[in-house]
Design an enzyme around this catalytic site. Structure first.
Site, PDB file in Angstrom:
ATOM      1  N   LYS A 112      -0.725 -14.694  10.947  1.00  0.00           N
ATOM      2  CA  LYS A 112      -1.265 -13.413  11.057  1.00  0.00           C
ATOM      3  C   LYS A 112      -2.427 -13.115  12.177  1.00  0.00           C
ATOM      4  O   LYS A 112      -2.642 -12.087  12.768  1.00  0.00           O
ATOM      5  CB  LYS A 112      -2.014 -12.953   9.612  1.00  0.00           C
ATOM      6  CG  LYS A 112      -1.012 -13.148   8.533  1.00  0.00           C
ATOM      7  CD  LYS A 112      -0.274 -12.007   8.533  1.00  0.00           C
ATOM      8  CE  LYS A 112       0.378 -11.866   6.986  1.00  0.00           C
ATOM      9  NZ  LYS A 112       1.206 -12.588   6.484  1.00  0.00           N
TER      10      LYS A 112
HETATM   11  C1  LIG Z   1       2.470 -12.934   5.791  1.00  0.00           C
HETATM   12  C2  LIG Z   1       3.261 -13.951   5.946  1.00  0.00           C
HETATM   13  C3  LIG Z   1       4.444 -14.116   5.673  1.00  0.00           C
HETATM   14  C4  LIG Z   1       5.433 -12.735   5.484  1.00  0.00           C
HETATM   15  O1  LIG Z   1       5.152 -11.909   6.855  1.00  0.00           O
HETATM   16  P1  LIG Z   1       5.702 -10.323   6.543  1.00  0.00           P
HETATM   17  O2  LIG Z   1       5.205  -9.822   8.024  1.00  0.00           O
HETATM   18  O3  LIG Z   1       4.655  -9.659   5.616  1.00  0.00           O
HETATM   19  O4  LIG Z   1       7.171 -10.297   6.445  1.00  0.00           O
HETATM   20  C5  LIG Z   1       5.297 -15.231   5.902  1.00  0.00           C
HETATM   21  N1  LIG Z   1       4.806 -16.589   5.885  1.00  0.00           N
HETATM   22  C6  LIG Z   1       3.344 -16.215   5.904  1.00  0.00           C
HETATM   23  C7  LIG Z   1       2.554 -17.728   6.116  1.00  0.00           C
HETATM   24  C8  LIG Z   1       2.495 -15.312   6.092  1.00  0.00           C
HETATM   25  O5  LIG Z   1       1.233 -15.328   5.995  1.00  0.00           O
END
Ligand SMILES: *Cc1c(COP(=O)(O)O)cnc(C)c1O
Length: 496
Positions: A112
């Site tokens: 993120k």
């Molecule tokens: C948010 C997240 C995901 C999922 O990603 P999306 O964009 O919501 O599909 C997968 N793995 C981790 C560690 C995340 O923080």
């Protein structure tokens, strides 16, 4: 021609990129989508000679057309620097024909950060460009990682405040500690007695509450979103797929024009949609492989064309950031495969809200042929962690292991083991030490989280990240918990 933004539920809208970023979600409840996806104007060879920041500029300029070169470069410079623990920003780790694209070298050790380190700069720039003087209030629902990454990006940023809602009891120990120890005078963290879907729906409801919006406007506040429903999250995520391809090309692992597969552990469908956009802008990609955990609503959708969140139970798994049954960004894909049909999209989304299910047409299913989907059970995920550790002395986190396990199944099912494959590695194993260590050896089961973090350091040869060290003894600053029905009240309270 500059890219403009419409809503998935209203094609008559025509917003600039900065306006779409400021708004976050459209008033009709739809998501903003670009009216076209321009092809890259640099070749992959050219990209292979650029660093991450330069690729970021070359990619983002195409979709953020109303940002000047100076503005965009300044946002990129501020975002992608010393907050990361490697100059490469997103290094690759190769195991056979698979390459783990490590997206967790930012300040909160989850992918993120790749977008949320730049979003505050894009947002503040957007406000300036549009002469917005209001204080921007970021409302965020998190399944565990977005909340911390957003607060890290927005803490003490002039002219902004941020409220984060997370499912109490639905995140890992490290994830929760990261959030409740967050400093900053403009941040608020609230645990809700519900799951992520309820948090996300609650936030969307606040966004479409016209009465509240007017009231807030009078007090000089304006809401926006740090979730991947914001186009300002999605666009920076396209960059690292281009970067991963450029890196493979640079090191001679692929040749010019060679297609790769991309595997993405998926929750809200943001990360994989960014890969899909990259493909449509010219990245040589064969399959986009969507990996789910036991909350496999997306797998079933790709298999059957029916999206059904009603007839299933919400499961808490060892990959909590993917414990989602309403994948918001799928709405963007639905819109595109319907031929950018806003009315159709609106109908389907209404069906989902009202009855918890919708079905797409055979013609729309044609539009999904770039995708492949799979899921991994809890046992398969744990097995994958153990296997990769035993075979390659490499430790992945639980989310990445879901992707790894699905890739393993894909290879077995299709025989496609030659295509070079990028696996999006979305979090550091340190964030999920308990699940990771007990997958490697059940004997670790009895130890507490921080003991396991020390053990992980011993067996991984990777130093404990600063993000983890800093919360070991940090003071808990937030201990608010509320019912889902009290979310709006919590926001109003914070803004008093
Ligand atoms: C948010 C997240 C995901 C999922 O990603 P999306 O964009 O919501 O599909 C997968 N793995 C981790 C560690 C995340 O923080």
């Amino acid at each position: 021609m500059k890219v403009m933004y419409r809503s998935t539920r209203d094609n008559s809208l025509n917003l600039t990129a900065s306006q779409a970023i400021l708004k976050g979600l459209s008033e009709d409840g739809g998501l903003f989508v670009p009216d076209n996806l321009p092809p890259f104007d640099k070749s992959m060879e050219e990209f292979s000679r650029m660093d991450y920041q330069t690729i970021a500029y070359e990619v983002m300029k195409l979709l953020l057309g109303d940002f000047t070169e100076e503005e965009l470069k300044s946002c990129i410079r501020n975002a992608y620097g010393s907050g990361f623990d490697t100059e490469l920003l997103a290094p690759l780790h190769h195991v056979g024909n698979a390459s783990y694209l490590e997206l967790f070298h930012g300040p909160t050790i989850a992918f993120k950060d790749m977008a949320l380190q730049i979003l505050p700069h894009l947002l503040v720039t957007s406000a300036r460009k549009n002469d917005v003087k209001d204080e921007i209030v970021i409302l965020t629902a998190t399944s565990g990682d977005t909340g911390k990454a957003a607060m890290e990006g927005f803490a003490d940023v002039e002219g902004t405040r941020i409220v984060v809602f997370y499912p109490k009891g639905g995140v890992s120990k490290v994830q929760e500690l990261q959030m409740v120890t967050q400093r900053g005078k403009n941040v608020k963290v609230v645990g809700i007695k519900g799951n992520f879907d309820e948090a996300q729906t609650g936030v969307k409801q606040i966004f479409s509450d016209r009465e509240l919006e007017e009231k807030m406007q009078k007090q000089g506040f304006r809401f926006s979103s740090a979730n991947s429903i914001n186009i300002g999250r999605l666009v920076p995520q396209i960059v690292y797929y281009v970067y991963s391809y450029a890196t493979l090309l640079k090191h001679g692992r692929i040749s010019k024009g060679e297609k790769i597969n991309i595997v993405v552990p998926t929750g809200n469908f943001g990360n994989i949609l960014a890969a899909c956009y990259a493909k449509n802008m010219g990245l040589p990609v064969s399959k986009l492989i969507c990996a789910s955990n036991e909350n496999k609503v997306l797998f079933d959708f790709f298999e059957t064309g029916v999206y059904d969140r009603k007839n299933r139970e919400f499961k808490l798994t060892s990959s909590p950031s993917m414990d989602i049954l309403i994948s918001s960004n799928l709405e963007r894909l639905i819109y595109h495969i319907a031929g950018n049909d806003d009315k159709r999209t609106k109908e389907l989304m209404r069906a989902l809200t009202d009855g918890g299910v919708y079905e797409i047409t055979p013609q729309m299913r044609e539009g999904l042929k770039d995708f492949c989907a799979g899921y991994a059970t809890e046992e398969e995920t744990a097995f994958e962690i153990r296997q990769v550790y035993n075979d390659a002395s490499y430790i992945t986190d639980t989310h990445t292991a879901v992707a790894g396990a699905v890739y393993r199944k894909y290879v077995n099912a299709t025989g496609d083991k030659e295509t070079k494959t990028v696996i999006a590695s979305t979090a550091s194993p340190y964030k999920f030490a308990k699940s990771v260590m007990s997958a490697i050896d059940p004997a670790y089961g009895g130890m507490d989280d921080f003991e396991l973090i020390d053990e992980l350091e011993k067996i991984s040869n990777v130093k404990t990240p600063a993000a983890v060290e800093s919360i070991r003894n940090a003071e808990v600053l937030h201990n608010n918990v509320c019912e889902v029905s009290q979310m709006k009240g919590a926001v109003i309270d914070f803004l008093k």
